[in-house]
Design an enzyme around this catalytic site. Structure first.
Site, PDB file in Angstrom:
ATOM      1  N   HIS A 105       0.379  -1.178   0.232  1.00 28.35           N
ATOM      2  CA  HIS A 105       0.256   0.108  -0.147  1.00 28.35           C
ATOM      3  C   HIS A 105       0.202   1.263   0.291  1.00 28.35           C
ATOM      4  CE1 HIS A 105      -3.342   2.596   1.685  1.00 28.35           C
ATOM      5  NE2 HIS A 105      -3.519   2.890   0.879  1.00 28.35           N
ATOM      6  N   GLU A 108       2.856   1.321  -3.278  1.00 30.25           N
ATOM      7  CA  GLU A 108       1.316   2.122  -4.152  1.00 30.25           C
ATOM      8  C   GLU A 108       1.649   3.842  -4.518  1.00 30.25           C
ATOM      9  OE1 GLU A 108      -2.652   3.793  -3.718  1.00 30.25           O
ATOM     10  OE2 GLU A 108      -2.789   1.612  -2.999  1.00 30.25           O
ATOM     11  N   HIS A 109       1.296   4.423  -3.186  1.00 33.45           N
ATOM     12  CA  HIS A 109       1.327   5.598  -2.604  1.00 33.45           C
ATOM     13  C   HIS A 109       2.930   6.261  -3.273  1.00 33.45           C
ATOM     14  CE1 HIS A 109      -2.289   7.017  -0.203  1.00 33.45           C
ATOM     15  NE2 HIS A 109      -2.322   5.310  -0.486  1.00 33.45           N
ATOM     16  N   GLU A 206      -4.154   6.385   6.658  1.00 31.75           N
ATOM     17  CA  GLU A 206      -5.277   6.213   6.258  1.00 31.75           C
ATOM     18  C   GLU A 206      -6.042   4.672   7.244  1.00 31.75           C
ATOM     19  OE1 GLU A 206      -4.268   5.456   1.860  1.00 31.75           O
ATOM     20  OE2 GLU A 206      -6.434   3.835   2.104  1.00 31.75           O
TER      21      GLU A 206
HETATM   22 ZN   LIG Z   1      -3.720   4.776   0.225  1.00 32.44          ZN
END
Ligand SMILES: [Zn+2]
Length: 1025
Positions: A105, A108-109, A206
């Site tokens: 995750h 991905e960022h 998040e």
């Molecule tokens: Zn995210």
């Protein structure tokens, strides 16, 4: 793949853009290619380093599938060639972490923070404004990460392709970006080395927010527990308590092995030529790599248990939910097929629907109608998106004392299904749903294909088998009619299946405190272990990061569309307007692929206050009771056998040029295969004849289920609720919306549940039915395919019949209601909620859609979002998102999403005009053009055939008005932006504000603002320290 069971709460995809404020409406279409360039390749042939291993025409979708493999790296490539201008491109990787640090995750960022060819901060967000993409995102699932986009413009498509490919294969992965996007320790006051250290980071916040949504927490824990051995045993998005163990080095290593071309799956769809994709991929990237066996990313099937297991977890209290003693959930799940077994998985999808959905299914009869719960929870359904597919049936809002009973009911229900099988016409109605879904075509066809195929492809399942849906359906039809065959399936997958998990979840008063304590402990340990050098580094990093965030960069390296690349190629839809009986009818002939679509709006302005309050519930039960001819089970069977099922939505919409006027009603929609039109119209007539609401037991059960469903999803869409609540301070129209669709409705319904007798409810909903379900209260829109002209006459007749019963001869146009402005001072609402992150909103009433300033304000929202709010609220202050938007009625909205701050963010909103004055130099040609481009992205979205002209029907928004708006957007000048900012957004204008979250009120209040606190009904049950 079609299923009425959607949205399994646990398969949380973490998406880059989860703030869904962009791209809803409207029309199309850009430079459309005249025809399709057929790929000059076939099975066994090579092209640009790729070998085509398979090629097949898929007749049900009128497309050709090409399966290719790169000669050296073995990169898999799937191309679906189809005459559709909404082209798709995606690059995806199998990312299977062996821990819960959130590596995939955070990666991905971070890959979207700058790359070799595009060394700028966050090219992804920057490209949002430099493109006409109809979709752009990046998503992390439990076992894959993918980067899809759609565009109708070939220049744009190539631009985005370059940026995406460079991002994934050649990202900078800079340390500061890792700190910003992942996690870091930082001084509360950056300048003061002695100030307190805190955890920060976009993904960190998040994920703190993600598990506040109870259904997400339950889903995540359930998957981790039922599939404990491999990658599914971990939190791929990242557990906030584990994220701080991730290092920058680990992230880089993960990238080198998982984002390798040999572990990649690349997809393209549409009518742009395949050859250009292959050539670019090969020359720019793949030819520079050697093969790396992707065995490290494989998911091995979960070893099956020899005995069922049980588990218990706790969650936060839902302050806006029902009584505390009933806020428990239960889920019972079985591990089923391997998702690479295409047919078996298809069959189980159908089986799950037969067992779970609707009043004819076995579990609905045995569990839901027992009325011991608030209905199915979000885990319920069949999840075929991961390798080991899982069937779950679960209930929410259950009293603990009923847990044992529920377990035994589940067991007996399965035995009953084994013994008695399914009714033939129930099976037929489920099969009909599959058939209709193949015909019904959305403009996102290529994207939906990708989402459906990715989970199977990820585990090397056979894509071509899955694409040939007609073959699968043919076999399914035969198998479902063989009772012995089904018996075996039920026996194998349920009765003799020991891989079964029963999980209970109960709210705990100290749940939040427990997390806060664990976080504090983890922070303390981290700090304790810091060396002097570490501390010095943290201090330097904090300042460096702040500096980097403010640095002006050269964005010229990024590709951008030019004004000449944008062409308005859309024409007014051809609509016919007539009156049938007293029903105004809008008819549109379109390429609907043999499907007929009917929408109707009934006015609700005649309802009294009590009735209006129950209108949202009324729409929930409208197709769930006996009618004159059918009992509710027969009715449901009939609806799903002949139609796609009803959708009922509240329709509250403002006049596009008369400020202060709005329409209030109920929007009813349904569609069916052309040959079923008569049957569908008969069902509409049956509903209009008013259901019989006498069954009080059923009424009570539906009321419980409805109330239970209301708070699910509030936290996921917290910013939408915050804006809605803030707007309720502005006008009586928005107050009405808040009462019917916002948090106020949640609280109203809890109140009704507690204080009303079921007889009262029956009276009220019966009254609503008598007032609104009338022919002369209806206006309708109809889309049909050209091949079937006589069906127009049928709709005409249907409307005339509906009106026969009424004595009124008035033709129903729109009944406008006056809305009053109620904002007389600066006001704020603090919706107190026990969540670790906040949602903030500020709203300012401006002008109507047709006012020339509207287009200027619209462009201003995009300018402020990308140049002011995103950099400050997200990058600097650590919220997951922040931005501005303009609603159709001209309310200017600011919002933040999963935000660790509250007043700080509200101040950022308040200082907009000051910032503008200090940064007028940012209002340059390029930035202005980008802001316009992102508005055109919304306006030029491809429109589905069955939605043509619908803006006129719903909002009175004609093609000409739309076109004028588009021209005005293009004509906005730099001076306009500065002027409307000053005129409407000065810090002293009257505004409504809202914060959802647990910030202390004294921190929110400013001298000239009047704040009120809203508490949920279960407020007192939460203990705070
Ligand atoms: Zn995210």
């Amino acid at each position: 793949m079609y299923s009425r069971i959607q949205n399994n709460g646990w398969r949380s995809l973490h998406s880059r853009l989860s703030v869904p404020v962009r791209r809803q409406s409207s029309t199309s279409i850009l430079k459309k290619k005249d025809s399709i360039t057929k790929a000059n390749i076939s099975a066994g042939k090579s092209m640009h380093g790729f070998l085509c291993t398979d090629m097949e025409h898929i007749k049900e979708y009128n497309m050709t599938a090409y399966f290719l493999s790169h000669n050296v790296t073995k990169t898999q490539y799937l191309h679906l060639e189809r005459d559709d201008s909404n082209n798709v491109f995606s690059v995806g990787f199998r990312t299977t972490p062996k821990d819960s640090m959130g590596t995939p995750h955070i990666l991905e960022h971070t890959v979207l923070c700058g790359s070799e060819k595009y060394p700028v901060r966050d090219p992804f967000f920057k490209m949002l404004n430099r493109s006409l993409a109809s979709f752009m995102n990046a998503l992390t699932g439990p076992d894959y990460t993918f980067y899809p986009f759609c565009s109708q413009n070939e220049i744009d498509y190539r631009n985005l392709q370059k940026v995406y490919l460079d991002a994934v294969f050649k990202p900078n992965l800079a340390r500061l970006d890792f700190l910003q996007e992942g996690w870091r320790l930082e001084h509360k006051n950056l300048e003061d080395q002695n100030s307190e250290l805190v955890f920060k980071g976009v993904v960190y916040n998040e994920m703190k927010g993600a598990f506040s949504e109870t259904s997400q927490l339950f889903g995540q824990k359930f998957m981790n527990t039922i599939l404990p051995n491999g990658t599914y045993g971990y939190v791929s998005g990242g557990d906030p308590l584990c994220i701080p163990n991730l290092t920058h080095e680990h992230l880089q290593k993960f990238h080198a092995t998982y984002y390798h071309p040999s572990n990649a799956r690349i997809y393209s769809y549409g009518n742009f030529p395949l050859e250009a994709n292959l050539k670019y991929l090969n020359e720019a990237y793949l030819s520079k790599y050697s093969y790396l066996d992707p065995v490290h990313s494989e998911v091995t099937p979960q070893e099956r248990w020899t005995a069922p297991k049980r588990s218990e977890i706790s969650c936060r209290i839902d302050q806006y939910g029902g009584p505390l003693e009933k806020q428990n959930q239960i889920a019972i799940g079985y591990v089923m097929s391997d998702n690479t077994n295409v047919y078996e998985t298809f069959l189980l999808t159908a089986l799950a629907e037969l067992m779970i959905i609707g009043p004819n299914s076995a579990f609905y009869k045995s569990l839901i109608e027992k009325n011991i719960s608030g209905g199915y929870n979000n885990l319920t359904g069949y999840d075929n998106q991961i390798r080991d597919t899982v069937f779950v049936v679960g209930l929410r809002d259950v009293d603990k004392s009923n847990f044992d009973q529920i377990e035994s009911i589940v067991n007996t229900t399965i035995q009953d299904i084994f013994k008695n099988g399914f009714e033939k016409d129930h099976i037929e109605s489920v099969l009909h749903g599959f058939e209709l879904s193949i015909k019904h075509q959305s403009p996102k066809f290529g994207l939906n294909m990708l989402f459906n195929l990715m989970p199977l492809w990820n585990h090397d399942g056979h894509i071509l088998t899955a694409l040939k849906v007609n073959d699968l359906l043919q076999k399914l039809k035969q198998d479902l009619m063989k009772p012995e065959y089904l018996k075996n399936i039920i026996e194998d997958y349920f009765i003799n299946n020991n891989h079964k998990l029963t999980m209970l979840m109960q709210p705990h008063a100290q749940f939040d405190e427990a997390f806060n304590n664990a976080e504090a402990k983890s922070l303390a340990t981290k700090i304790k272990n810091l060396t002097k050098e570490d501390k010095e580094q943290i201090y330097i990093d904090g300042k460096e990061l702040a500096k980097a965030q403010k640095k002006k960069e050269n964005l010229d390296v990024l590709p951008c569309l030019k004004i000449d690349d944008i062409v308005l190629n859309k024409t007014a839809p051809s609509l016919k307007h007539s009156v049938a009986g007293t029903v105004p009818l809008q008819i549109c002939e379109a390429n609907t692929n043999g499907v007929s679509y009917l929408k109707g709006i009934v006015g609700t302005e005649s309802l009294n206050e009590k009735q209006r309050q129950l209108l949202p519930f009324f729409k929930y039960i409208l197709d769930k009771f006996d009618t004159k001819l059918y009992n509710y089970r027969e009715l449901d069977k009939l609806i799903s056998k002949c139609t796609a099922g009803f959708s009922f939505l509240l329709h509250i919409t403002e006049h596009i040029d008369q400020q202060g006027q709005y329409e209030q009603g109920l929007l009813i929609s349904n569609h069916c295969l052309d040959e079923n039109l008569v049957k569908m119209l008969d069902i509409w007539a049956e509903i209009f004849d008013k259901p019989n609401f006498d069954n009080s037991e059923r009424m009570q059960m539906l009321l419980n289920n409805y109330c239970s469903s209301l708070t699910s999803g509030v936290i996921d869409s917290g910013h939408t609720y915050a804006m809605q609540t803030a707007r309720s301070l502005v006008s009586s129209l928005d107050e009405c919306k808040e009462n019917l669709m916002g948090l106020k409705n949640v609280m109203n319904m809890q109140n009704i549940l507690k204080n009303y007798q079921v007889e009262d409810i029956q009276d009220i909903v019966d009254g609503i039915g008598r007032k609104v379900l009338k022919g002369h209260n209806l206006r309708a829109a109809f889309h049909h395919s050209p091949t079937n002209k006589e069906i127009y006459g049928l709709v005409d007749k249907f409307c005339a019949e509906l009106c026969k019963i009424d004595d009124s001869k008035d033709v129903n146009r729109i009944n406008w209601i006056d809305s009053k402005v109620i904002l007389e001072e600066k006001r704020g609402l603090h919706v107190s909620m026990n969540i670790p992150i906040n949602f903030c909103a500020k709203v300012i009433p401006t002008v109507t859609y047709t006012n020339p300033d509207y287009a200027k304000l619209r462009v201003l929202t995009r300018f402020l979002t990308s140049k002011y709010l995103h950099p400050i609220v997200r990058e600097k202050n650590g919220a997951y998102g922040g931005g501005a938007m303009l609603t159709m009625d001209g309310v200017f909205n600011f919002y933040s999403y999963r935000d660790p701050n509250s007043r700080v963010t509200l101040d950022v909103f308040d200082e907009t005009n000051l910032w503008m004055k200090e940064n007028v130099n940012l209002v340059d040609d390029q930035n202005l053009f980008e802001a316009k481009l992102s508005i055109l992205q919304q306006m030029d979205q491809p429109v589905a055939e069955y939605m043509k002209g619908i803006d006129l029907f719903l909002y009175g928004l004609s093609y000409d008005v739309w076109k004028t708006q588009r021209e005005r957007v293009l004509a906005v000048t730099k001076e306009d932006l500065i002027e409307v900012c000053e005129k409407y957004l000065a810090s002293d204008v009257l505004a409504g504000k809202c914060v959802i979250g647990d910030s202390a009120l004294q921190k929110l209040v400013k001298q000239d603002e009047k704040w009120e606190v809203i508490n949920g009904p279960q407020q007192d049950t939460v203990q705070t320290s």
